[in-house]
Design an enzyme around this catalytic site. Structure first.
Site, PDB file in Angstrom:
ATOM      1  CG  LEU A 136       6.762   5.563  -1.278  1.00 28.28           C
ATOM      2  CD1 LEU A 136       7.919   4.664  -0.853  1.00 28.28           C
ATOM      3  CD2 LEU A 136       6.949   6.977  -0.753  1.00 28.28           C
TER       4      LEU A 136
ATOM      5  CG  HIS B 254      -1.742   1.177   1.442  1.00 25.70           C
ATOM      6  ND1 HIS B 254      -3.065   1.226   1.077  1.00 25.70           N
ATOM      7  CD2 HIS B 254      -1.454   2.385   1.985  1.00 25.70           C
ATOM      8  CE1 HIS B 254      -3.557   2.423   1.388  1.00 25.70           C
ATOM      9  NE2 HIS B 254      -2.594   3.140   1.948  1.00 25.70           N
ATOM     10  CD  GLU B 255       1.676   3.474   3.708  1.00 20.85           C
ATOM     11  OE1 GLU B 255       1.706   4.497   2.990  1.00 20.85           O
ATOM     12  OE2 GLU B 255       0.813   3.310   4.584  1.00 20.85           O
ATOM     13  CB  ILE B 256       5.686   0.234  -2.310  1.00 24.10           C
ATOM     14  CG1 ILE B 256       6.786  -0.032  -1.275  1.00 24.10           C
ATOM     15  CG2 ILE B 256       6.268   0.231  -3.727  1.00 24.10           C
ATOM     16  CD1 ILE B 256       7.470  -1.385  -1.396  1.00 24.10           C
TER      17      ILE B 256
END
Length: 163
Positions: free
Chosen positions: A138, A133-135
């Site tokens: 980014l 989710h965080e990648i």
């Protein structure tokens, strides 16, 4: 440490692809601490620098108070398993909105720590979902893009109405 302002959906910054971190210095350490404080204040369990308008490849996760914060700089997925898991996701940039997203259950990643040292690790289940989710963020992929167009439109309409 400072609690920073979080970009709110549909801010165009949430679609910005973040640049690699190249300086592992006190400025990066300060950013990392600000991310942690901002995430805790939101509250949330993960946040990227993009969420606060800093377009560098760093995020922090805090999946449990006993484990403490995990910092990932310049993360990349090396491998993703074929088995899929469905998990409810949301964002500090769209508080209160959630929906189920499908992602690989098991991944292997490479990243740097706040000192610039390289690490590789495997993650499964909830931890793997959070990292992916965080990648995505980014990479300029806001989590809503993982939903079907119909589900996305319904969720956005409902969220904007409640906001």
């Amino acid at each position: 440490m400072t609690v920073r302002t979080i970009l709110t959906y549909p801010d165009p910054g949430l679609s910005t692809i973040c640049e690699p971190v190249t300086s592992f210095d006190t400025e990066l350490s300060t950013l990392a601490q600000d991310l942690l404080e901002t995430m805790r204040a939101a509250p949330g369990i993960g946040i990227t620098a993009a969420h606060i308008g800093v377009f560098q490849r760093i995020f922090v996760l805090e999946l449990s108070p006993t484990q403490g914060p995990l910092y990932y700089v310049n993360p990349e997925i090396l491998w993703a398993g074929e088995e899929i898991i469905r998990h409810t996701e949301g964002s500090v940039s769209m508080p209160g909105a959630t929906d189920d997203v499908e992602r690989p259950r098991h991944i292997r990643i490479r990243y740097q720590d706040l000192s610039g040292n390289f690490h590789e690790e495997e993650a499964k289940d909830f931890h793997a979902v959070c990292i992916q989710h965080e990648i995505d963020q980014l990479d300029g992929i806001f989590w809503l893009k993982r939903l079907s167009r119909l589900k996305r439109e319904r969720l956005v309409k409902k969220w904007l109405k409640e906001k």
